[in-house]
Design an enzyme around this catalytic site. Sequence first.
Site, short mmCIF file in Angstrom:
data_model
loop_
_atom_site.label_atom_id
_atom_site.label_comp_id
_atom_site.label_asym_id
_atom_site.label_seq_id
_atom_site.Cartn_x
_atom_site.Cartn_y
_atom_site.Cartn_z
N ASP A 1 45.70 61.00 5.54
CA ASP A 1 46.68 61.21 6.62
C ASP A 1 47.89 60.34 6.30
O ASP A 1 47.80 59.37 5.56
CB ASP A 1 46.09 60.80 7.98
CG ASP A 1 46.78 61.50 9.15
OD1 ASP A 1 46.17 62.41 9.74
OD2 ASP A 1 47.94 61.16 9.46
N ASP B 1 48.53 70.27 12.03
CA ASP B 1 49.61 70.68 12.94
C ASP B 1 49.94 72.14 12.70
O ASP B 1 50.13 72.55 11.55
CB ASP B 1 50.85 69.81 12.68
CG ASP B 1 50.57 68.35 12.99
OD1 ASP B 1 50.15 68.07 14.11
OD2 ASP B 1 50.75 67.50 12.09
N ASP C 1 42.21 74.86 16.63
CA ASP C 1 42.19 75.50 17.95
C ASP C 1 43.24 76.60 17.99
O ASP C 1 43.27 77.39 18.92
CB ASP C 1 42.56 74.47 19.02
CG ASP C 1 43.96 73.95 18.73
OD1 ASP C 1 44.12 73.24 17.71
OD2 ASP C 1 44.91 74.30 19.45
N GLU D 1 38.91 64.92 3.53
CA GLU D 1 39.32 65.47 4.84
C GLU D 1 40.84 65.33 4.96
O GLU D 1 41.35 64.21 5.06
CB GLU D 1 38.64 64.71 5.99
CG GLU D 1 39.05 65.25 7.36
CD GLU D 1 38.57 64.38 8.55
OE1 GLU D 1 38.05 63.28 8.33
OE2 GLU D 1 38.76 64.84 9.70
C1 LIG Z 1 46.80 67.45 15.08
S1 LIG Z 1 46.39 65.98 14.21
C2 LIG Z 1 44.65 66.18 13.87
C3 LIG Z 1 43.98 64.88 13.61
C4 LIG Z 1 42.46 64.97 13.45
N1 LIG Z 1 42.07 65.76 12.30
C5 LIG Z 1 41.81 65.54 14.69
O1 LIG Z 1 41.36 66.69 14.64
O2 LIG Z 1 41.75 64.82 15.69
C6 LIG Z 1 47.13 66.31 12.65
C7 LIG Z 1 47.14 65.12 11.71
O3 LIG Z 1 47.67 65.51 10.48
C8 LIG Z 1 48.54 64.52 9.97
N2 LIG Z 1 49.48 65.23 9.11
C9 LIG Z 1 50.20 66.33 9.44
N3 LIG Z 1 50.93 66.75 8.40
C10 LIG Z 1 50.66 65.88 7.39
C11 LIG Z 1 51.10 65.78 6.06
N4 LIG Z 1 51.98 66.66 5.54
N5 LIG Z 1 50.64 64.77 5.30
C12 LIG Z 1 49.76 63.87 5.81
N6 LIG Z 1 49.30 63.92 7.07
C13 LIG Z 1 49.74 64.91 7.85
C14 LIG Z 1 49.15 63.90 11.20
O4 LIG Z 1 49.58 62.59 10.94
C15 LIG Z 1 47.99 63.95 12.19
O5 LIG Z 1 47.22 62.78 12.18
#
Ligand SMILES: C[S@@+](CC[C@H](N)C(=O)[O-])C[C@H]1O[C@@H](n2cnc3c(N)ncnc32)[C@H](O)[C@@H]1O
Length: 217
Positions: free
Chosen positions: A71, A120, A156, A46
Amino acid sequence: MKRKKERFKIIEERINVIEPTKPNYHQIKGKWSDEHFKNQNPITVELACGRGEYSVGLGRAFPGRNFIGVDIKGERIWKGSTLALEENLSNVAFLRTQILLIENFFSEAEIDEMWITFPDPRPRKRDIKRRLTGERFLDMYKKIVRPGGYIRLKTDNTKLFEFTLEEIQSRSDIHDLKFTSDLYQSDLRAECYDIKTRYEEEFTAKGETIKYLRFHF
Ligand SMILES: C[S@@+](CC[C@H](N)C(=O)[O-])C[C@H]1O[C@@H](n2cnc3c(N)ncnc32)[C@H](O)[C@@H]1O
């Protein structure tokens, strides 16, 4: 800040978190089955797991499979790894890394299936390269996910969803693409097991529909 530091310290000592202070951090590539899980069960990864709702939720439902949440944020990983330990889910692990470096942690075809959960959206033009469903990331996923292994995206964000569909549809190596812009009104709903992540809950409360797509190379 203090809590964040404490959680970082805690995950350093956890057996279910592979992160930079661990001796095997740079050696785990190709060895998840033999050295971490100690079985040959298929591995689901994931990406952007945050608190790891899919890794933990699927780990509970499928004890005969292994799950790895990835993450960069240790504090979020702390949450998922806490749940996995409390529930004795030895089939769930977490990896702290930048996803750009994912090929340093998985060998060719080591992954059976991949989820990308609410990444993101990176709406700015200059950040297009950082979108986790852009070309260079797809090229990496193609190497580490076995041929025929599904890659699944939940989001979303309409713009990220459309961007991803365009990226995928412009390629000639994509198979069995299915998608919906309203998951909970779609036949594809069953594929997602009604697991809701933290971000999903937030966006659903704001009235956003959940978009979902899946395909394999
Ligand atoms: C919007 S949050 C979504 C978290 C979770 N999947 C949820 O739906 O609640 C995006 C996550 O992606 C991680 N993330 C974004 N870009 C990343 C990258 N290049 N490498 C590792 N983690 C990343 C961020 O730290 C964050 O926890």
